[in-house]
Scaffold this motif. Structure first.
Motif, mmCIF file in Angstrom:
data_model
loop_
_atom_site.group_PDB
_atom_site.id
_atom_site.type_symbol
_atom_site.label_atom_id
_atom_site.label_comp_id
_atom_site.label_asym_id
_atom_site.label_seq_id
_atom_site.Cartn_x
_atom_site.Cartn_y
_atom_site.Cartn_z
ATOM 1 N N LEU A 1 1.856 -3.301 4.916
ATOM 2 C CA LEU A 1 0.681 -4.169 4.880
ATOM 3 C C LEU A 1 -0.573 -3.382 5.248
ATOM 4 O O LEU A 1 -1.627 -3.512 4.599
ATOM 5 N N ARG A 2 -0.486 -2.565 6.269
ATOM 6 C CA ARG A 2 -1.635 -1.762 6.693
ATOM 7 C C ARG A 2 -2.074 -0.818 5.567
ATOM 8 O O ARG A 2 -3.269 -0.604 5.345
ATOM 9 N N LEU A 3 -1.093 -0.272 4.875
ATOM 10 C CA LEU A 3 -1.411 0.623 3.766
ATOM 11 C C LEU A 3 -2.104 -0.141 2.632
ATOM 12 O O LEU A 3 -3.057 0.362 2.022
ATOM 13 N N LYS A 4 -1.640 -1.355 2.395
ATOM 14 C CA LYS A 4 -2.263 -2.181 1.363
ATOM 15 C C LYS A 4 -3.723 -2.484 1.714
ATOM 16 O O LYS A 4 -4.599 -2.497 0.843
ATOM 17 N N VAL B 1 -6.864 -0.042 11.725
ATOM 18 C CA VAL B 1 -5.630 -0.227 10.949
ATOM 19 C C VAL B 1 -4.567 0.803 11.340
ATOM 20 O O VAL B 1 -3.370 0.514 11.335
ATOM 21 N N LEU B 2 -5.012 2.009 11.721
ATOM 22 C CA LEU B 2 -4.062 3.084 12.044
ATOM 23 C C LEU B 2 -3.584 3.052 13.488
ATOM 24 O O LEU B 2 -2.767 3.887 13.878
ATOM 25 N N LYS C 1 6.219 5.957 8.147
ATOM 26 C CA LYS C 1 7.457 6.197 7.393
ATOM 27 C C LYS C 1 7.519 5.382 6.101
ATOM 28 O O LYS C 1 8.550 4.840 5.731
ATOM 29 N N VAL C 2 6.387 5.317 5.404
ATOM 30 C CA VAL C 2 6.358 4.621 4.105
ATOM 31 C C VAL C 2 5.736 5.548 3.053
ATOM 32 O O VAL C 2 4.925 5.120 2.221
ATOM 33 N N THR C 3 6.129 6.810 3.090
ATOM 34 C CA THR C 3 5.550 7.794 2.170
ATOM 35 C C THR C 3 5.821 7.450 0.713
ATOM 36 O O THR C 3 5.044 7.833 -0.170
ATOM 37 N N ALA D 1 -4.965 6.962 4.531
ATOM 38 C CA ALA D 1 -3.797 6.296 3.967
ATOM 39 C C ALA D 1 -2.587 7.236 3.978
ATOM 40 O O ALA D 1 -1.456 6.815 4.265
ATOM 41 N N LEU D 2 -2.821 8.521 3.706
ATOM 42 C CA LEU D 2 -1.734 9.497 3.762
ATOM 43 C C LEU D 2 -1.210 9.639 5.193
ATOM 44 O O LEU D 2 0.005 9.729 5.419
#
Length: 412
Positions: free
Chosen positions: A119-122, A109-110, A152-154, A144-145
């Motif tokens: 989406l990847r974070l979800k 995913v990373l 860039k979705v902090t 996830a962090l």
């Protein structure tokens, strides 16, 4: 010898294997593609029968990057596909295997964090919720962090920081992992620029995990200690800190490379403007090397010096003393008092006729062991005073109740 058992095409796991393998071999021609798809589906079936969940996870993730880049799938499709893959972690009875499966999923995913990062974070959050082992959850949360920072979705992970105390209780982390968590959270907040105060708070939590018992480990914190000091000096809205009490900071005092940085912190936490000006005159190149702006430092030191005056001048501070301490003109005194009040550092009443500022409240610059002891003594005194008042009231009430005729008076 491969053992194949009849499994319905509706089985979600095999459906995903077939889908991804068809996509992977689409350019090889129908004959080759059919053969390879059949082979991969057979391997998947064998893994399922033998309970080899780690191998099955690896097989299903092989072509997962193609799914992300394919225009054939919507984000909802991608989420469904990865939900099936992530659900594999619930089928393993080994905690070690579950962790390895989670690591494989996170790594895939990373791989491209800037492509569909939300989406990847979800997907990672879905994986987190499927895991039962505390350390596996911690591992996925940390990834996830990383994804939030790199993608860039902090803003999507920052709300979870409110639950970190609960997470820490659930995860029961070793000190090393706590350090990694605090530092990662601080970096996320710093990069998002949402709250420099919060970023500073978590960096100080990181430094607070170090002690003098292990000098070697203490040395690992040296660079972060320096950065934390610079952040404190630079911050225009942080005036209180317990940094001086921390071994990770104290070690810099005797470090030839960083002793001046330690001295700078000590000035900002224990001294006044004149001490800073002397330091700056001798070490201007050092301040510039850390990106510190002299004018901003003067502003902060003037406010800090006002706080120091409020704490040490018995409640009444003459305008003349403020003028001399802050090195300002007469007509600027009340302006700086207002600035300090606006910054919520002090509460003063200005007696313009007598040219004094009357202290109602002031913030402690350092709140360490001495301040805690002072607070403890004050609370003990207040408790004693309250107990004395209660005893006096009760004694008076008993006296009144026991006096002749105290039950009532009658006038005839």
């Amino acid at each position: 010898m491969t053992t194949i058992v009849p499994t319905s095409e509706e089985d979600p796991t095999l459906a995903v294997v077939r889908l991804t393998s068809e996509l992977s071999w689409a350019d090889a021609g129908p004959e080759v593609a059919e053969q390879q798809v059949s082979r991969l589906c057979g391997e998947a079936q064998e893994c399922m029968v033998r309970g080899r969940m780690l191998d099955l996870t690896s097989l299903m993730l092989t072509s997962a990057d193609l799914i992300f880049s394919s225009s054939k799938f919507s984000e909802k499709d991608l989420e469904c596909i990865f939900t099936v893959i992530c659900n594999l972690v619930t089928n393993s009875e080994s905690l070690d295997e579950t962790l390895e499966m989670a690591k494989l999923i996170c790594a895939k995913v990373l791989q491209q964090p800037t492509d569909k990062p939300a989406l990847r974070l979800k997907i990672l959050f879905n994986l987190y919720n499927l895991l039962e082992n505390a350390y596996s959850r911690f591992y996925v949360y940390m990834k996830a962090l990383d994804l939030a920072r790199n993608g860039k979705v902090t803003e999507l992970v920052i709300p979870s920081f409110k639950m970190l105390d609960r997470f820490l209780n659930e995860w029961n982390l070793k000190v090393k992992d706590q350090r990694e968590l605090f530092l990662n959270v601080s970096n996320v907040l710093k990069e998002s620029k949402s709250s420099m105060k919060d970023a500073f708070k978590f960096r100080t939590k990181y430094l607070a995990t170090f002690n003098n018992e292990d000098p070697y480990t203490l040395g690992e914190a040296k660079e972060e200690a320096v950065l934390t000091i610079i952040e404190f000096v630079r911050a225009s809205d942080i005036f209180q800190s317990d940094l001086l009490d921390m071994p990770a900071i104290a070690q810099l005092e005797k470090d030839a490379k960083y002793t001046l940085v330690y001295q700078l912190l000590k000035i900002f936490l224990t001294q006044r403007l004149d001490a800073y000006l002397d330091f700056q005159a001798a070490n201007s190149a050092l301040l510039e090397s850390y990106g510190l702006v002299h004018e901003n430092c003067i502003t902060k030191m003037r406010l800090i010096s006002l706080v120091d005056l409020a704490l040490n001048e018995s409640g009444r501070v003459p305008y003349a003393l403020i003028k001399d301490t802050l090195q300002i003109n007469d007509d600027e005194v009340e302006l700086w008092i207002v600035k300090a009040i606006t910054s919520k550092l002090i509460k003063w009443r200005m007696d313009q006729m007598n040219q004094v500022a009357i202290v109602c409240f002031s913030t402690e610059r350092v709140f360490g062991q001495h301040q805690w002891q002072t607070l403890r003594e004050k609370l003990a005194t207040w408790r004693g005073n309250i107990a004395s008042v209660i005893n006096t009231i009760q004694a008076n009430k008993l006296t009144e109740d026991g006096a002749p005729g105290s039950q009532g008076l009658m006038i005839r």
